[in-house]
Write a protein that holds these residues in place. Structure first.
Motif, short mmCIF file in Angstrom:
data_model
loop_
_atom_site.label_atom_id
_atom_site.label_comp_id
_atom_site.label_asym_id
_atom_site.label_seq_id
_atom_site.Cartn_x
_atom_site.Cartn_y
_atom_site.Cartn_z
N PHE A 168 2.67 -9.79 -4.35
CA PHE A 168 2.76 -11.24 -3.99
C PHE A 168 3.95 -11.64 -3.80
N TYR A 169 4.20 -12.67 -2.83
CA TYR A 169 5.51 -13.34 -2.54
C TYR A 169 6.00 -14.04 -3.73
N SER A 170 5.22 -14.74 -4.39
CA SER A 170 5.53 -15.73 -5.24
C SER A 170 4.52 -16.22 -6.20
N LEU A 171 4.73 -16.80 -7.43
CA LEU A 171 4.07 -17.54 -8.37
C LEU A 171 3.29 -16.41 -9.22
N THR A 172 3.36 -15.36 -8.88
CA THR A 172 2.71 -14.14 -9.69
C THR A 172 3.27 -12.82 -9.23
N THR A 173 2.68 -11.72 -10.27
CA THR A 173 3.40 -10.50 -10.07
C THR A 173 2.10 -9.67 -9.73
N PRO A 174 2.38 -8.32 -9.18
CA PRO A 174 3.57 -7.62 -9.04
C PRO A 174 4.08 -8.38 -7.61
N ARG A 175 5.68 -8.35 -7.53
CA ARG A 175 6.26 -8.71 -6.36
C ARG A 175 6.40 -7.53 -5.22
N VAL A 176 6.60 -7.91 -4.10
CA VAL A 176 6.80 -6.86 -3.08
C VAL A 176 7.66 -5.54 -3.34
N ALA A 177 8.62 -5.78 -4.06
CA ALA A 177 9.58 -4.69 -4.48
C ALA A 177 8.97 -4.01 -5.55
N ASP A 178 7.96 -4.62 -6.34
CA ASP A 178 7.58 -3.79 -7.50
C ASP A 178 6.43 -2.74 -6.94
N ALA A 179 5.70 -3.46 -6.09
CA ALA A 179 4.55 -2.48 -5.21
C ALA A 179 5.39 -1.45 -4.43
N VAL A 180 6.35 -1.58 -3.74
CA VAL A 180 6.84 -0.49 -3.11
C VAL A 180 7.45 0.66 -4.00
N ALA A 181 7.97 0.28 -5.15
CA ALA A 181 8.51 1.13 -5.96
C ALA A 181 7.37 1.83 -6.77
N ARG A 182 6.20 1.33 -7.06
CA ARG A 182 4.99 2.01 -7.63
C ARG A 182 4.47 3.18 -6.70
N ALA A 183 4.62 2.55 -5.29
CA ALA A 183 4.13 3.56 -4.18
C ALA A 183 5.19 4.74 -4.26
N ALA A 184 6.27 4.66 -4.32
CA ALA A 184 7.45 5.74 -4.51
C ALA A 184 7.29 6.58 -5.63
N CYS A 185 6.70 5.95 -6.60
CA CYS A 185 6.78 6.80 -7.95
C CYS A 185 5.39 7.44 -7.95
N LEU A 186 4.46 7.10 -7.19
CA LEU A 186 3.23 7.78 -6.79
C LEU A 186 3.68 9.15 -5.75
N GLY A 187 4.58 8.95 -5.14
CA GLY A 187 4.81 10.24 -4.36
C GLY A 187 4.86 9.83 -2.90
N ALA A 188 4.76 8.57 -2.47
CA ALA A 188 4.41 8.05 -1.17
C ALA A 188 5.71 8.49 -0.39
N ARG A 189 5.54 8.82 0.90
CA ARG A 189 7.01 9.25 1.64
C ARG A 189 6.98 8.08 2.69
N ARG A 190 5.86 7.51 2.87
CA ARG A 190 5.80 6.26 3.87
C ARG A 190 4.93 5.12 3.30
N VAL A 191 5.45 3.83 3.59
CA VAL A 191 4.73 2.73 3.03
C VAL A 191 4.46 1.80 4.30
N VAL A 192 3.43 1.23 4.37
CA VAL A 192 3.03 0.50 5.42
C VAL A 192 2.61 -0.88 4.70
N LEU A 193 3.28 -2.01 5.28
CA LEU A 193 3.10 -3.39 4.85
C LEU A 193 2.07 -4.03 5.62
N ALA A 194 0.84 -4.40 4.95
CA ALA A 194 -0.19 -4.94 5.56
C ALA A 194 -0.30 -6.44 5.08
N PRO A 195 0.38 -7.49 5.95
CA PRO A 195 0.22 -8.76 5.46
C PRO A 195 -1.00 -9.54 5.59
#
Length: 287
Positions: A168-195
């Motif tokens: 989520f951009y604002s008002l609640t969590t997780p924020r964008v950076a949090d979601a990308v970090a979770r993907a990285a910790c799960l082992g992702a080598r590529r992340v696709v932003l789907a707005p």
């Protein structure tokens, strides 16, 4: 014959305004009834002004269709407050209200096709190395926020992507950076932003920038899918929502509404009256 009054949010961004207006023109071409466009805030004409113009022009049946992705304050308060005012002002006019795009299967298809189109122009990589970040604006309404999680699950089903993360951009969590970090910790080598954004705008630009910066910090390839925009399937969904209205089958999102059920920390919201203000649903009424 009724007239459709489509109400979009509005924006300060000229590109966003142009896209909303283009959406209205395409809807007028694709739907079987006349279409007028109006806006809640920041952009003219205000919804109240457009509605008044229809009535003063002789219209006696108006179908209000919200160009909103889901159920939050604009759909539950601002537009209903406008409709209540209008019904009191013009009791001889029939005013009906439709459902937002919500978690319909066609929305899932739009998101999937946007992701597929973005990946087509990048070197192939196994789906198992790819995480999707489904990013929305964010709300104080739990019903609205939970819908993004449902869309994420529906989007993930049938694929071998590593994960579909919600942000989520604002008002609640997780924020964008949090979601990308979770993907990285799960082992992702590529992340696709789907707005999960209907129209372009400054907020969408900021979301893309945040996702790209976070992906770079984690050493991941970054791919940005297009927002939903003027995807043809959205006009099919508009027609579905219109037929629901015409057939008396419109269903409001009341099963998990904070104004009906006491969610933890939001108990005071139960039973609150529908309200708006002069910057949103009641904009232009005094003029």
């Amino acid at each position: 014959m009724p007239t459709i009054l489509m109400i979009a949010h509005g924006s300060r961004d000229p590109a966003s305004i142009a896209e909303m207006q283009a959406f209205g023109r395409e809807a007028a071409r694709r739907l079987p009834l006349p279409v007028e466009m109006a806006f809640l805030e920041l952009t003219d004409p205000p919804a109240a002004v457009a509605l008044r113009a229809l009535v003063e022009g002789g219209e006696r049946h108006v179908i209000v269709m919200p160009l909103l992705v889901g159920p939050a304050g604009h759909q539950k308060n601002d537009i209903p407050a406008l409709i209540q005012w209008a019904r009191a002002e013009w009791p001889h006019v029939r005013i009906e209200y439709g459902t937002p795009f919500d978690t319909h299967a066609l929305v899932v298809r739009v998101l999937h096709e946007r992701i597929a189109a973005a990946l087509d122009v990048h070197p192939p990589r196994p789906e198992a190395e790819t995480a999707i970040v489904l990013a929305g604006r964010g709300s104080t309404d739990p019903d609205s926020n939970s819908n993004l999680y449902k869309l994420a699950r529906l989007l993930w089903e049938g694929h071998t992507w590593l994960s579909v993360e919600v942000a989520f951009y604002s008002l609640t969590t997780p924020r964008v950076a949090d979601a990308v970090a979770r993907a990285a910790c799960l082992g992702a080598r590529r992340v696709v932003l789907a707005p999960h954004f209907l129209f372009t705008g400054l907020t969408l630009q900021w979301v893309r920038e945040q996702a790209e910066v976070a992906a770079g910090e984690w050493g991941m390839e970054f791919v940005a899918a297009e927002h939903m925009g003027l995807h043809p399937l959205l006009f099919d969904l508009l027609n579905v929502r219109l037929q629901e209205i015409l057939q008396g089958r419109t269903a409001m999102n009341c099963d998990a509404c904070k104004y009906r059920f006491p969610f933890a920390g939001m108990e005071a919201a139960v039973g609150q009256p529908q309200t708006s203000d002069e910057s949103h649903g009641l904009r232009g009424i005094a003029s």
